[in-house]
Design a protein around this motif. Sequence first.
Motif, PDB file in Angstrom:
ATOM      1  N   ALA A 231       0.818  -1.216   0.000  1.00 25.39           N
ATOM      2  CA  ALA A 231       0.000   0.000   0.000  1.00 25.39           C
ATOM      3  C   ALA A 231       0.853   1.269   0.000  1.00 25.39           C
ATOM      4  O   ALA A 231       1.963   1.294   0.534  1.00 25.39           O
ATOM      5  CB  ALA A 231      -0.945   0.010   1.199  1.00 25.39           C
ATOM      6  N   GLU A 232       0.288   2.306  -0.590  1.00 24.66           N
ATOM      7  CA  GLU A 232       0.882   3.645  -0.517  1.00 24.66           C
ATOM      8  C   GLU A 232       0.031   4.566   0.351  1.00 24.66           C
ATOM      9  O   GLU A 232       0.514   5.571   0.857  1.00 24.66           O
ATOM     10  CB  GLU A 232       1.041   4.200  -1.932  1.00 24.66           C
ATOM     11  N   ILE A 233      -1.244   4.201   0.528  1.00 24.35           N
ATOM     12  CA  ILE A 233      -2.137   4.869   1.472  1.00 24.35           C
ATOM     13  C   ILE A 233      -2.837   3.787   2.281  1.00 24.35           C
ATOM     14  O   ILE A 233      -3.312   2.795   1.711  1.00 24.35           O
ATOM     15  CB  ILE A 233      -3.195   5.729   0.750  1.00 24.35           C
ATOM     16  N   VAL A 234      -2.883   3.948   3.588  1.00 24.76           N
ATOM     17  CA  VAL A 234      -3.615   3.034   4.452  1.00 24.76           C
ATOM     18  C   VAL A 234      -4.781   3.793   5.073  1.00 24.76           C
ATOM     19  O   VAL A 234      -4.594   4.794   5.756  1.00 24.76           O
ATOM     20  CB  VAL A 234      -2.723   2.458   5.568  1.00 24.76           C
ATOM     21  N   PHE A 235      -5.989   3.324   4.788  1.00 26.86           N
ATOM     22  CA  PHE A 235      -7.220   3.895   5.321  1.00 26.86           C
ATOM     23  C   PHE A 235      -7.585   3.062   6.550  1.00 26.86           C
ATOM     24  O   PHE A 235      -7.749   1.848   6.468  1.00 26.86           O
ATOM     25  CB  PHE A 235      -8.303   3.817   4.246  1.00 26.86           C
ATOM     26  N   GLU A 264       6.792   6.676   2.399  1.00 29.11           N
ATOM     27  CA  GLU A 264       6.037   6.451   1.162  1.00 29.11           C
ATOM     28  C   GLU A 264       4.825   5.563   1.406  1.00 29.11           C
ATOM     29  O   GLU A 264       4.236   5.012   0.474  1.00 29.11           O
ATOM     30  CB  GLU A 264       6.962   5.849   0.098  1.00 29.11           C
ATOM     31  N   LEU A 265       4.440   5.448   2.672  1.00 27.58           N
ATOM     32  CA  LEU A 265       3.205   4.775   3.060  1.00 27.58           C
ATOM     33  C   LEU A 265       2.459   5.738   3.987  1.00 27.58           C
ATOM     34  O   LEU A 265       2.910   6.017   5.092  1.00 27.58           O
ATOM     35  CB  LEU A 265       3.518   3.457   3.765  1.00 27.58           C
ATOM     36  N   LEU A 266       1.358   6.279   3.512  1.00 26.38           N
ATOM     37  CA  LEU A 266       0.635   7.329   4.232  1.00 26.38           C
ATOM     38  C   LEU A 266      -0.524   6.727   5.025  1.00 26.38           C
ATOM     39  O   LEU A 266      -1.373   6.035   4.463  1.00 26.38           O
ATOM     40  CB  LEU A 266       0.102   8.369   3.243  1.00 26.38           C
ATOM     41  N   VAL A 267      -0.545   6.993   6.324  1.00 29.38           N
ATOM     42  CA  VAL A 267      -1.575   6.451   7.213  1.00 29.38           C
ATOM     43  C   VAL A 267      -2.642   7.514   7.444  1.00 29.38           C
ATOM     44  O   VAL A 267      -2.365   8.579   8.003  1.00 29.38           O
ATOM     45  CB  VAL A 267      -0.962   6.004   8.554  1.00 29.38           C
ATOM     46  N   GLY A 432       3.519  13.527  -3.056  1.00 29.02           N
ATOM     47  CA  GLY A 432       4.953  13.337  -2.874  1.00 29.02           C
ATOM     48  C   GLY A 432       5.383  11.888  -2.958  1.00 29.02           C
ATOM     49  O   GLY A 432       6.404  11.496  -2.390  1.00 29.02           O
ATOM     50  N   LEU A 433       4.615  11.071  -3.677  1.00 29.57           N
ATOM     51  CA  LEU A 433       4.931   9.656  -3.842  1.00 29.57           C
ATOM     52  C   LEU A 433       5.663   9.441  -5.163  1.00 29.57           C
ATOM     53  O   LEU A 433       5.283  10.022  -6.187  1.00 29.57           O
ATOM     54  CB  LEU A 433       3.666   8.806  -3.806  1.00 29.57           C
ATOM     55  N   PRO A 434       6.699   8.614  -5.186  1.00 29.44           N
ATOM     56  CA  PRO A 434       7.483   8.431  -6.414  1.00 29.44           C
ATOM     57  C   PRO A 434       6.726   7.641  -7.474  1.00 29.44           C
ATOM     58  O   PRO A 434       5.846   6.834  -7.158  1.00 29.44           O
ATOM     59  CB  PRO A 434       8.711   7.652  -5.928  1.00 29.44           C
ATOM     60  N   VAL A 435       7.100   7.855  -8.737  1.00 30.12           N
ATOM     61  CA  VAL A 435       6.570   7.053  -9.841  1.00 30.12           C
ATOM     62  C   VAL A 435       7.315   5.724  -9.840  1.00 30.12           C
ATOM     63  O   VAL A 435       8.555   5.700  -9.918  1.00 30.12           O
ATOM     64  CB  VAL A 435       6.762   7.768 -11.187  1.00 30.12           C
ATOM     65  N   PRO A 436       6.614   4.595  -9.726  1.00 31.15           N
ATOM     66  CA  PRO A 436       7.308   3.299  -9.713  1.00 31.15           C
ATOM     67  C   PRO A 436       7.994   3.047 -11.050  1.00 31.15           C
ATOM     68  O   PRO A 436       7.389   3.232 -12.111  1.00 31.15           O
ATOM     69  CB  PRO A 436       6.176   2.287  -9.488  1.00 31.15           C
ATOM     70  N   PRO A 437       9.253   2.638 -11.033  1.00 29.06           N
ATOM     71  CA  PRO A 437       9.935   2.357 -12.303  1.00 29.06           C
ATOM     72  C   PRO A 437       9.336   1.125 -12.973  1.00 29.06           C
ATOM     73  O   PRO A 437       8.889   0.193 -12.312  1.00 29.06           O
ATOM     74  CB  PRO A 437      11.388   2.101 -11.866  1.00 29.06           C
ATOM     75  N   ASN A 438       9.295   1.130 -14.282  1.00 24.90           N
ATOM     76  CA  ASN A 438       8.860  -0.044 -15.023  1.00 24.90           C
ATOM     77  C   ASN A 438       9.889  -1.160 -14.837  1.00 24.90           C
ATOM     78  O   ASN A 438      11.081  -0.938 -15.005  1.00 24.90           O
ATOM     79  CB  ASN A 438       8.701   0.311 -16.507  1.00 24.90           C
ATOM     80  N   ARG A 439       9.439  -2.342 -14.466  1.00 29.06           N
ATOM     81  CA  ARG A 439      10.350  -3.436 -14.143  1.00 29.06           C
ATOM     82  C   ARG A 439      11.233  -3.833 -15.301  1.00 29.06           C
ATOM     83  O   ARG A 439      12.384  -4.263 -15.118  1.00 29.06           O
ATOM     84  CB  ARG A 439       9.569  -4.653 -13.662  1.00 29.06           C
ATOM     85  N   TYR A 440      10.743  -3.692 -16.535  1.00 28.28           N
ATOM     86  CA  TYR A 440      11.512  -4.111 -17.698  1.00 28.28           C
ATOM     87  C   TYR A 440      12.563  -3.064 -18.057  1.00 28.28           C
ATOM     88  O   TYR A 440      13.689  -3.402 -18.398  1.00 28.28           O
ATOM     89  CB  TYR A 440      10.579  -4.375 -18.880  1.00 28.28           C
ATOM     90  N   ALA A 441      12.207  -1.801 -17.933  1.00 29.44           N
ATOM     91  CA  ALA A 441      13.184  -0.744 -18.162  1.00 29.44           C
ATOM     92  C   ALA A 441      14.285  -0.823 -17.124  1.00 29.44           C
ATOM     93  O   ALA A 441      15.465  -0.602 -17.402  1.00 29.44           O
ATOM     94  CB  ALA A 441      12.500   0.622 -18.114  1.00 29.44           C
ATOM     95  N   GLN A 442      13.903  -1.136 -15.858  1.00 34.15           N
ATOM     96  CA  GLN A 442      14.864  -1.288 -14.785  1.00 34.15           C
ATOM     97  C   GLN A 442      15.871  -2.398 -15.096  1.00 34.15           C
ATOM     98  O   GLN A 442      17.068  -2.270 -14.833  1.00 34.15           O
ATOM     99  CB  GLN A 442      14.124  -1.654 -13.487  1.00 34.15           C
ATOM    100  N   ALA A 443      15.360  -3.471 -15.658  1.00 34.20           N
ATOM    101  CA  ALA A 443      16.202  -4.643 -15.898  1.00 34.20           C
ATOM    102  C   ALA A 443      17.267  -4.396 -16.963  1.00 34.20           C
ATOM    103  O   ALA A 443      18.294  -5.082 -17.006  1.00 34.20           O
ATOM    104  CB  ALA A 443      15.334  -5.833 -16.316  1.00 34.20           C
TER     105      ALA A 443
END
Length: 445
Positions: A231-235, A264-267, A432-443
Motif C-alpha cells: 500500500a501507498e495509502i492506508v485507510f 512512502e506509506l501514508l496512514v 509526494g509519492l514516487p513514480v514506480p519504475p517499469n520493471r523491464y526498463a529497470q532490468a
Amino acid sequence: MSQARRLVLGSSLSIGGSHTSVWRHPRYWSDASINIDYFVSAARKAEEGKLDFIFVGDSLYVNDHTAPHLINRLEPLTLLSVVAGATSRIGLVGTLSTTYHEPFHVARLFGSLDHISRGRAAWNVVTTALPGTAENFGRDSHLEHDQRYRVATEFLDVVKGLWDSWEEGAFLRDKSSGVYFDASKLHTLNYKGEHFSVRGPLSMERTPQGRPIIVQAGSSDAGKDFAARHAEIVFTHQPSIEEAKRFYHDIKERAAKLGRNPNELLVLPGISTIVADSAAQAQQKQDEIDALIDIDEALKELERYLDPAAIARIDLDEQLAPHLDGLLTDGYQAETERIAQLVHKENLTLRGLALRMSTRAGHNPFVGTAEHVADAIQQWFEAEAVDGFIVSSGPIVPEGLHHFVDQVVPILQGRGLYHTDYRAETLRGQLGLPVPPNRYAQATT
C-alpha cells in the motif's frame, strides 16, 4: 520523522458512515448514494478546498437487512469516470475487490481511469468481508480471511505486472515512418501462479502515474502485512490518538523491515467532523443525529460483524460477553476484535452494542468549533499518529463537507499546515509519492 511531512486530506463521499439512520435528517440528501449530482458537486467542493482526493467505497452483497446507506449505491469506477470529467486536479480513489474480480479486468479499469483523469487514479484494494457475496458470483463458499489476503497478494502482483506491459515511450505514433509503437518496449507477462494464469500484455500504454496509487483499508495482522508490502495509502479507523500512534508506528515499522521507505506509506484514519459556532452547538448537532437511530436499523448494521442467526437468539438487554465466541464473524477481523474489547470493557448488552456501533457513541475529538477541529487535526499530525485524514462528507450529507472546506481548511492553511493550491498534475506528485519504475526498463539499465 522529517519536517518535510505533508498533511494529507481526503474526503470519503461514501454515504451514511456509521450512522445508520442519519438519512432521515431533514437536511440530508436521502438519495445521495445513487445521485450523480451529489458526487459531482461534492467532488468539486472538495477540489475547491484543495483536498488531495475523494474516496468511494463499495460492497457486492446486499439483502433486506442491509443498512440503508449501503443497499443502494453506484459502481465506483463508472461513478469516478464521470467525476473525472467534472474535475481537474483532485485524486480519485475507487474500491474494487480482489476476491470477486479478475486481474486483467481490474488493470484495465484503473488504467483507464488514470488515463481519463490524466493521472489522478487510486485503487482501494479490498478482499471483501461479507460471506454472502460468494452466491452472487457462482461460488459455494467465501474464502477464509487470511486466504483472501494470500489471493490478494498474487492478484496485485499480476495487476502490477500488467501495468508494466509497455515501457515509457513505447508508442511512437510516427506518421512519416508508419511506426506506431516500438516492439522492443512491449512485454508479455505470461504469468502462471497458484490462483491466476494471465498471459497479457495489457491493451493500454503505461499510465500517467506509472501506475495508479494503491490504497488498503484492512487493520488485521494480515491486512497490516499486506499494506506494509503493497500500500501507498492506508485507510484505517482509530478511536483515540494513543491507538492511532500505535497503529501508525506499527505499520511504518513493518514497511521499513520490508525495505520500503516508511514515508512512502501514508496512514490516514477516517473521521467524521461536526463543526459549529460553539462546542455546545456542535454537541447539540451530534445529539440530534444520534436521536435518529432506530434500534432495528442498528441491529441490521451489526450483522456485518455478528452472525445474524446468533443475534436472533439473544435478548436485546442480555449481556453479550458470554456469547461472543459464537457471535463474531470472520469478515471485518480488526473491527470484530475491537467489538470484543468494547463488550468486555463496557459490559455491553446487545442493545447497547448496536447503539454504540450505530452512533459511534463516546468522545469524538473532531466535534466542536472550526478552531477545535483544526487543533485536533494538528495535534494528531504533529504527534506522528497520522499523516492526515479521510474526512467524511457527512454525517449530514453534503453539509459536513461544506463546513469542513469552508471553515476548517482555511485555518489549517493559515497555520501553514496545509497547502493553498495543488502542487502537481498527478495524485502521485501531489502526495509526494514516487513514480514506480517499469520493471523491464529497470532490468535493462
